[in-house]
Design a protein around this motif. Structure first.
Motif, PDB file in Angstrom:
ATOM      1  N   PRO A  17       1.199  -1.380  -0.414  1.00 11.06           N
ATOM      2  CA  PRO A  17      -0.270  -0.217   0.192  1.00 11.06           C
ATOM      3  C   PRO A  17       0.630   1.384   0.178  1.00 11.06           C
ATOM      4  O   PRO A  17       0.308   2.163  -0.593  1.00 11.06           O
ATOM      5  CB  PRO A  17      -0.478  -0.313   1.038  1.00 11.06           C
ATOM      6  CG  PRO A  17      -0.622  -1.295   1.829  1.00 11.06           C
ATOM      7  CD  PRO A  17       0.505  -2.171   0.686  1.00 11.06           C
ATOM      8  N   LEU A  88      -3.303  -6.486  -3.587  1.00 10.42           N
ATOM      9  CA  LEU A  88      -4.440  -5.184  -3.659  1.00 10.42           C
ATOM     10  C   LEU A  88      -3.885  -4.063  -3.867  1.00 10.42           C
ATOM     11  O   LEU A  88      -4.607  -3.940  -4.485  1.00 10.42           O
ATOM     12  CB  LEU A  88      -5.266  -5.457  -2.261  1.00 10.42           C
ATOM     13  CG  LEU A  88      -6.602  -6.196  -1.188  1.00 10.42           C
ATOM     14  CD1 LEU A  88      -6.624  -5.543  -0.735  1.00 10.42           C
ATOM     15  CD2 LEU A  88      -7.412  -5.538  -2.544  1.00 10.42           C
ATOM     16  N   ALA A  89      -2.494  -4.014  -3.675  1.00 11.64           N
ATOM     17  CA  ALA A  89      -2.002  -2.705  -3.824  1.00 11.64           C
ATOM     18  C   ALA A  89      -1.878  -2.573  -5.526  1.00 11.64           C
ATOM     19  O   ALA A  89      -1.528  -2.256  -6.325  1.00 11.64           O
ATOM     20  CB  ALA A  89      -0.581  -2.522  -3.050  1.00 11.64           C
ATOM     21  N   ALA A  92      -4.515  -2.429  -7.282  1.00 12.76           N
ATOM     22  CA  ALA A  92      -4.824  -0.724  -7.235  1.00 12.76           C
ATOM     23  C   ALA A  92      -3.531   0.099  -8.432  1.00 12.76           C
ATOM     24  O   ALA A  92      -4.158   0.788  -8.981  1.00 12.76           O
ATOM     25  CB  ALA A  92      -5.067  -0.326  -6.135  1.00 12.76           C
TER      26      ALA A  92
END
Lengths: 110, 840
Positions: A17, A88-89, A92
């Motif tokens: 993230p 997830l990052a 994204a």
């Protein structure tokens, strides 16, 4: 005591993230800096491609490092959640960069 | 060494009775009409805090009812346009700043220690200070409407409407200065909660065993550290522009009105998640209990939560889609706005899966959770719609947006809060709340809410703008508006039923609570008293009461850690941040007047500034500082050696450095200061991209001699600090001398910098650039002033023999902030002297 190695494992845990955040600020903020300059549009497109191409391998590499090394001491929890966070990052980052495929920089719609 | 060296025999009833009696004496709340308000115990402060925040909700709700009554029929004249402006501004500001955020802090102060098996949070007086500033500031802001002086520029206070004193009167100052309290108390709470979650967990509760509510609170508190500073930076600039004409937001003079929107929404969007996530944390506690099964996807929820924390900072421009930013920028934010629905979706699916896996008991709490799932999901879906730029251009500033954010915020925060009231009441009240009244309240609120807000989607799509005080008949808006008004009053009726339930059944107590009526598995359901659980358990699962049926009994018989009081004071156990290994026994501060007075004088300082009574404000400011010094003087007691906490474990009673709770608190505070300065750096660079023509060489730039001299002074101050920190020096006079003189070098460095700019001819009123240069000095001055006070305090501690090579927390904390000030000073010089020389 927060040992150095423990601080590193927490940093690796949040590396995905964090890279997303750096990439996001870079592609967004650079637009207003580059637009008034000569060849700003092309420079911005280049920057988006370059930073995205750098961010994805960086996320993967740090997730690998974290998963292999320092996380182990804290058990599987930090490892599995760290890998999920990085995944997830990565999604994204790609998702953030996607508008560049369809739009050129510096167009003002309204 | 005065501490007990022999482990007490917990099988002996006489020993247990004696321990209990001592615990009760140490934790006894002060009694008396006035003295009782000096209490700092989390179960007292948390209850006051929760009640006050709920009172703010009721007040802001009544404002909404007046608005709905005004809008029920076209061309209504119940209230004037000016009153209506105050109504919607105050309704929004209060719901966000005086209800939603404080409520999460309040509930956390109340339940977090119990949830973690701790005796209290690490800084009880700080919690109480936060509460008192909130109470005074909140009442002031809310009361302004009775004097026709409430803020009226909308809850996001856009310039130029909010900066021109001719357009917005004293209301804007009340907003800016009045809500400073909320910033102060939120940051105080964030520090308290971060250190509480990381350092006050029971032994064995590693990060992966933490109750999800604690995870949510940790993430939200960290978000506050980075979300509130941009708002504070914006507030400072807005007030400087209003009061002293520093043109940050005036385009003709090198400022930019959009800078405020960036700073505000960089706070404002994460704020939505700061409100939603704690509520989601409550849901994550209620769902497993009501379904009777552990939560499915614990790890995924933690991942989703952290991802939401990060992604929510990449959404702020979606509030600014219609401001004319480049299309590609909008694209980035549109993409991020959609991406954030992924982690939100993960959480929703985890709750649904848990409900499906277990057998859901349809209690009032469970009904409110189901209501939350429905309403919040609808709000999320309309959120994805407004994340699309072309759709947003149509819906922006219409009632569609009003419907969207009420679905998100009422769905995401208010429904879970009612669920939490019904769920946790038995832990803090002699009787649970009534299930029957709870169901009636739920039915009225759920139906009423949808009747009120669903039609607003339509009203918005057929063109009704938000924030109009009335409308003409025949636009197609009449019927939906009347429907919304009827729905709003249904919600009010539901809240009224809830209040009746509270009045009839809520009997606050900690020692004789109804107890674990839901058969929940987490520690807040242990038998409690004023001192929290009888002993601090060792935990090895996520739902310890489910996995270890003897735990309650063993805790009650004091068979775990800290069964009595070892130091004769209020104390709790500090454990390591990740693995929760016991580290030391922390002595907590108890009841006192100093923090209450500090809060009242801090409040008075801001409030008197609002009405321009500058001298009186300054006197109150000085008194506030004096009260803080008095409060601090009682902290940092000397070591009592090592003590046996139970189970054969011996830990120290004093700690400094990275082990100690105060080190963590200082580091968190430095993160806040750093985030504030970075927000400022963003503003500086932003104005440069907008108006480079106001930058040097078109503005005066002092000779490099000034910045060099300033940097040398900063470094000299660092040398003094380095020398002062040597343990051997603590015994000699040279230590306080260095601690006294070193900060003066910081003052000199700042003075040289400011004088350099001034003599070169720069004035803050001249341009956005000039205002920014002086703002850097302003921010540095704040930190330097704190260091000066702390250095005098340190010298006083040394002179009174309360500071030595071992007992040195006071010095170590000063050193942390001092190093930070040197770093910020150097960065400031690089920015204000170096950047303009790059010639870009």
């Amino acid at each position: 005591m927060m040992h150095g190695s423990r601080a590193i494992s927490v940093a690796l845990w949040l590396s995905g993230p964090t890279i997303w955040a750096v990439h996001f600020i870079l592609v967004y903020a650079s637009e207003s800096v580059l637009c008034p300059r000569p060849a700003g549009v092309a420079a911005h497109a280049f920057l988006v491609v370059l930073s995205t191409a750098a961010a994805i391998p960086a996320i993967v590499a740090l997730a690998y490092l974290g998963g292999r090394g320092a996380f182990v001491a804290e058990g599987p929890f930090l490892r599995s959640t760290g890998i999920a966070l990085s995944s997830l990052a990565a999604i994204a980052v790609l998702w953030t960069a996607m508008p560049s495929l369809f739009l050129t920089a510096c167009l003002r719609p309204v | 060494m005065t501490a007990a060296t022999q482990a007490p025999d917990q099988n002996d009833p006489a020993v247990r009775a004696e321990q209990e009696q001592r615990l009760r004496a140490v934790w006894a709340p002060p009694s008396g009409v006035f003295l009782r308000w000096t209490d700092t115990n989390n179960n007292a402060v948390g209850a006051w805090y929760t009640l006050t925040a709920f009172g703010m909700f009721l007040f802001a709700g009544v404002l909404a009812l007046v608005k709905r009554a005004q809008l029920a029929v076209p061309a209504n004249d119940l209230v004037s346009a000016s009153t209506f402006n105050q109504l919607f501004t105050l309704h929004g500001s209060m719901m966000m700043f005086l209800f939603a955020v404080p409520m999460f802090e309040a509930v956390s102060v109340l339940i977090l220690p119990q949830l973690l098996g701790a005796r209290d949070l690490p800084f009880p007086r700080l919690s109480a200070f936060g509460f008192w500033t909130f109470l005074v500031g909140g009442v002031f802001v809310a009361g302004s409407i009775f004097f026709d002086a409430a803020p009226d520029a909308g809850w996001f206070m856009y310039p130029p409407l909010a900066t021109r004193t001719t357009l917005s009167g004293i209301g804007a100052d009340i907003w800016l200065l009045g809500l400073s309290f909320i910033e102060v108390s939120s940051i105080a709470a964030a520090i308290e909660l971060i250190v509480g979650v990381l350092k006050c967990r029971p032994p064995g509760m590693r990060l992966n065993l933490m109750p999800l509510y604690a995870w949510y609170i940790l993430v939200v508190a960290v978000m506050i550290l980075f979300a509130f500073p941009p708002l504070i930076a914006g507030d400072i600039m807005l007030e400087l522009e209003r009061a002293f004409d520093w043109p940050f937001f005036i385009h003709e003079r090198g400022g930019d009105a959009l800078l405020w929107q960036h700073l505000f929404w960089f706070f404002g969007h994460p704020e939505v998640y700061i409100i939603f996530l704690p509520a989601a944390g409550m849901v994550s506690m209620i769902v497993p209990t009501m379904a009777g099964t552990p939560l499915i996807g614990y790890r995924l929820i933690v991942v989703a939560l952290i991802a939401t924390g990060f992604f929510s900072f990449g959404l702020w421009v979606h509030h600014m889609f219609t401001t004319g930013l480049p299309a590609l920028s909008l694209g980035f934010f549109s993409a991020a706005s959609m991406a954030v629905s992924v982690p939100s979706g993960i959480q929703v699916f985890s709750w649904i899966a848990t409900i499906a896996a277990g057998r859901l008991r349809l209690t009032a709490a469970a009904l409110f959770v189901l209501g939350f799932l429905v309403v919040f999901t609808i709000g999320g879906l309309t959120g994805v719609m407004v994340a699309m730029v072309p759709f947003d251009w149509q819906a922006h500033d219409t009632y569609f947006v009003v419907a969207h954010f009420h679905y998100v915020l009422v769905g995401g925060m208010v429904f879970p809060l009612f669920a939490a009231f019904y769920y946790w009441a038995p832990a803090f009240s002699q009787r649970p709340l009534s299930e029957r009244l709870g169901r009636i309240a739920f039915a009225l609120i759920f139906v009423g809410f949808n009747v009120a807000f669903f039609p607003m989607h339509i009203t918005g799509l057929i063109g009704m703008p938000r924030r109009v005080y009335t409308y003409p008949a025949g636009m197609g808006w009449d019927m939906p508006n009347m429907t919304s008004t009827v729905g709003a009053f249904m919600v009010a009726a539901g809240v009224l039923v809830f209040l009746v339930d509270l009045a009839r059944n809520l009997r606050p107590t900690v020692s004789a609570a109804a107890g674990n009526v839901w058969n929940a598995g987490t520690l807040e359901w242990l038998e409690n008293d004023t001192y929290a659980a009888r002993s601090v358990p060792r935990v090895d699962s996520r739902d310890p009461l489910w996995t270890d049926p003897r735990l309650s009994e063993d805790v009650k018989e004091g068979r775990y850690y800290l069964p009595g009081t070892l130091t004769g004071r209020r104390e709790t156990l500090v454990t390591s941040a990740i693995l929760a290994e016991p580290q030391y026994v922390m002595r907590l501060t108890g009841p006192g007047w100093a923090h209450v007075l500090a809060a009242i004088f801090t409040a008075a300082f801001f409030l008197l500034l609002t009405v321009k009574l500058v001298t009186a404000a300054m006197i109150c400011g000085i008194l506030a500082v004096a009260a803080v010094v008095l409060w601090m003087w009682e902290t940092d007691p000397p070591s009592k050696g090592k003590v046996e906490i139970g189970g054969g474990l011996r830990v120290p009673t004093y700690a400094t450095g990275a082990v100690s709770h105060s080190w963590w608190a200082m580091v968190v505070l430095m993160l806040v200061a750093g985030a504030l300065y970075l927000s400022y750096v963003f503003g500086y660079l932003y104005l440069w991209t907008v108006s480079p023509q106001h930058w040097p060489p078109n503005a005066p730039l002092p000779s490099p001699l000034w910045s060099t001299l300033s940097a040398v002074l900063l470094l000299l101050s660092g040398v003094a600090l380095r020398l002062a920190g040597r343990p051997a020096r603590f015994l000699r006079v040279s230590m306080p001398t260095l601690v006294f003189l070193g900060p003066l070098a910081l003052v000199a460095a700042l003075a040289v910098d400011v004088w350099g700019q001034w003599q070169a001819g720069l004035r803050p009123q001249e341009s956005g650039y000039a205002a920014m240069v002086f703002t850097s000095a302003f921010l540095q001055a704040e930190i330097v002033a704190s260091i000066l006070m702390m250095s005098l305090f340190t010298c006083a501690r040394w002179l009174t023999g309360q500071l030595d090579a071992m007992r040195r927390v006071v010095f170590d904390n000063l050193a942390l902030l001092w190093w930070y000030a040197i770093g910020q000073g150097l960065l400031g010089l690089l920015l204000t002297h170096g950047f303009p020389r790059l010639g870009m």
